[in-house]
Scaffold this active site. Structure first.
Site, short mmCIF file in Angstrom:
data_model
loop_
_atom_site.label_atom_id
_atom_site.label_comp_id
_atom_site.label_asym_id
_atom_site.label_seq_id
_atom_site.Cartn_x
_atom_site.Cartn_y
_atom_site.Cartn_z
N ASP A 34 -11.97 -9.24 4.72
CA ASP A 34 -13.29 -9.18 4.07
C ASP A 34 -13.88 -10.57 3.99
O ASP A 34 -15.08 -10.77 4.17
CB ASP A 34 -13.19 -8.59 2.65
CG ASP A 34 -13.49 -7.10 2.62
OD1 ASP A 34 -13.27 -6.44 3.67
OD2 ASP A 34 -13.94 -6.59 1.57
N ASP A 46 -3.06 -18.25 -0.06
CA ASP A 46 -4.07 -18.91 -0.90
C ASP A 46 -4.74 -20.05 -0.12
O ASP A 46 -5.97 -20.21 -0.16
CB ASP A 46 -3.47 -19.39 -2.23
CG ASP A 46 -2.15 -20.12 -2.09
OD1 ASP A 46 -1.57 -20.12 -0.98
OD2 ASP A 46 -1.67 -20.69 -3.08
N LYS A 61 3.06 -15.41 2.00
CA LYS A 61 3.29 -16.11 0.74
C LYS A 61 4.80 -16.35 0.67
O LYS A 61 5.50 -15.90 -0.25
CB LYS A 61 2.77 -15.23 -0.42
CG LYS A 61 2.72 -15.91 -1.76
CD LYS A 61 1.63 -16.95 -1.90
CE LYS A 61 1.77 -17.68 -3.23
NZ LYS A 61 0.83 -18.81 -3.38
N TYR A 78 0.82 -1.21 0.00
CA TYR A 78 0.00 0.00 0.00
C TYR A 78 0.86 1.27 0.00
O TYR A 78 0.44 2.29 -0.53
CB TYR A 78 -0.89 0.05 1.25
CG TYR A 78 -2.23 -0.64 1.10
CD1 TYR A 78 -2.31 -1.98 0.75
CD2 TYR A 78 -3.42 0.05 1.35
CE1 TYR A 78 -3.53 -2.62 0.65
CE2 TYR A 78 -4.64 -0.58 1.25
CZ TYR A 78 -4.69 -1.91 0.89
OH TYR A 78 -5.91 -2.53 0.79
N ASP A 122 -6.21 -7.11 4.08
CA ASP A 122 -7.36 -6.46 3.48
C ASP A 122 -8.29 -7.52 2.90
O ASP A 122 -9.52 -7.51 3.13
CB ASP A 122 -6.88 -5.50 2.38
CG ASP A 122 -8.03 -4.77 1.71
OD1 ASP A 122 -8.94 -4.32 2.44
OD2 ASP A 122 -8.03 -4.67 0.47
C1 IPM Z 1 -10.27 -1.30 4.36
C2 IPM Z 1 -10.58 -0.67 3.03
C3 IPM Z 1 -9.45 0.28 2.68
C4 IPM Z 1 -8.20 -0.54 2.51
C5 IPM Z 1 -9.70 1.17 1.43
C6 IPM Z 1 -10.99 1.96 1.57
C7 IPM Z 1 -8.55 2.06 1.13
O1 IPM Z 1 -10.79 -1.63 2.04
O2 IPM Z 1 -10.17 -0.57 5.35
O3 IPM Z 1 -10.14 -2.52 4.41
O4 IPM Z 1 -7.94 -1.11 1.44
O5 IPM Z 1 -7.43 -0.61 3.47
MG MG Z 2 -10.79 -3.61 2.76
#
Ligand code: IPM
Ligand code: MG
Length: 371
Positions: free
Chosen positions: A249, A221, A189, A142, A245
């Site tokens: 999710d 993975d 990884k 990032y 990230d």
């Molecule tokens: C998160 C979001 C952020 C990230 C975005 C909005 C920049 O997806 O907080 O997980 O990728 O870190």
């Molecule tokens: Mg995110």
């Protein structure tokens, strides 16, 4: 107790869900006699619209002065499909993380018994799930060097980590694992990436200092499969920025609603608390968004500033509204109440002494329960 809280509602449904959390905060301050000083600040698309900058300096100053930042959501569809946009709402959040030194993003995933059937996974697979992701947040791909070369026809992003950056978040994750069930899984990884091999090296060395924690290692993975195949095997997942990230999710769907999951970002001296869902622009202004993730993020903030009993009370109130079915349409599309009513009910449960027998039936007709 007196605490200063920076409130950053952001975009989309951010302002609505934050409003509910503030009702709950008011209830905490009434019940426990605390004084919370709230400083509102702009970030994201709304800040671009008003100031041209997704993260105005004033916002950084307000956040730095605070005991904790409560943040809603960021993002606006008008930027999503325009790769040429040079100013984007997300830059505000990324810069704020860096400015505040928020290197650890902590995302707990807990099941709510009464919502088991909301999960897309079979009940027998998810039973016993109680995990937390520790995601590194201010380094890696990032924030590494990035750019265009070959006259714009090639592009690169660099994943760069120092031992110090890995050590400080790993320490937090090891400590969390020792307080919890004593299992830490490093997700990387390392069969391909040099930066992942450095993570393993550092974590392997640190493991010697935590004999009560058993450490295992998974390639990302494989981890992506295992979190849906057998989520209950995980206790603390430690990982770098981008893998975190993605994996976080994925873990968020286990519980059946992304609208329930809070997060904390901790670091050098500041801390920020936000729901993990996004700005959900389709729902903005409709009073249908689920405010519980933001309210649970507020509970994490309260705990972080030392208000443990208050945090537990907010969490218990959230559990009670879910058990009573007082939820937004994402959790029950036949029998639901609005975002603002969920906020009212949680606030009332925090402030007053309700018991198991209090009737909530009349809330669906537009009234608050009689107590
Ligand atoms: C998160 C979001 C952020 C990230 C975005 C909005 C920049 O997806 O907080 O997980 O990728 O870190
Ligand atoms: Mg995110």
């Amino acid at each position: 107790m007196k605490k200063r809280i920076a409130v950053v509602p952001g975009d989309g449904i951010g302002p609505e869900v934050i409003k509910q959390a503030i009702k709950v905060l008011d209830a905490v301050s009434n019940r426990y006699n605390h004084e919370f000083i709230l400083d509102y600040a702009l970030m994201g698309a709304i800040a671009i619209d008003e100031t041209g900058d997704p993260l105005p300096q004033e916002t950084i100053d307000i956040c730095k002065m605070s005991d904790g930042v409560l943040f809603g959501a960021i993002g606006d569809p008008k930027y999503d499909n325009d790769p040429t946009a040079t100013v984007r709402p997300e830059q505000g959040l990324l810069r704020l993380r860096k400015e505040l030194g928020l290197y650890a993003n902590i995302r707990p995933v807990r099941l709510f018994a009464s919502l088991m059937d909301r999960s897309p996974l079979k009940e027998e697979r998810i039973l016993g799930t109680d995990l937390v992701v520790y995601r590194e947040l201010t380094s890696g791909i990032y924030f590494g060097d990035k750019g265009r070369v070959e006259g714009g026809n090639a592009a690169f992003d660099t994943c760069y980590y120092t031992v110090e950056e890995i050590t400080r978040i790993a320490k937090m994750a090891f400590e969390a694992a020792s307080r919890r069930r004593g299992v830490l899984t490093l997700v990387d990884k390392a069969n391909v990436l040099e930066s992942s091999r450095l993570w393993r090296e550092v974590v392997q060395k640190m493991a010697l200092e935590y004999p009560d924690v058993s450490v295992d290692y998974l390639f990302v993975d494989n981890a992506a499969m295992q979190v849906v195949q057998n989520p209950a095997r995980f206790d603390v997942i430690l990982t770098e920025n981008m893998f975190g990230d993605i994996i976080s999710d994925e873990t968020s769907v286990i519980t059946g609603s992304i609208g329930l999951l809070p997060s904390a970002s901790l670091g050098l001296s500041s801390s920020l608390f936000e729901p993990i869902h996004g700005s959900y622009p389709e729902a903005a202004g409709k009073d249908i968004a689920n405010p519980l993730a933001t309210i649970l993020s507020l509970a994490m903030l309260l705990e972080h500033v030392g208000l443990i009993e208050e945090a537990r009370r907010v969490e218990a109130a959230v559990e009670l509204v879910i058990d009573k079915g007082l939820v937004t349409p994402d959790l029950n599309d036949e029998h639901f109440i609005s975002c603002s009513k969920v906020g009212d009910v949680v606030a009332m449960m925090v402030e007053s002494d309700l018991d198991e027998d209090t009737s909530f039936d009349n809330i669906f007709e537009g009234n608050l329960p009689l107590i």
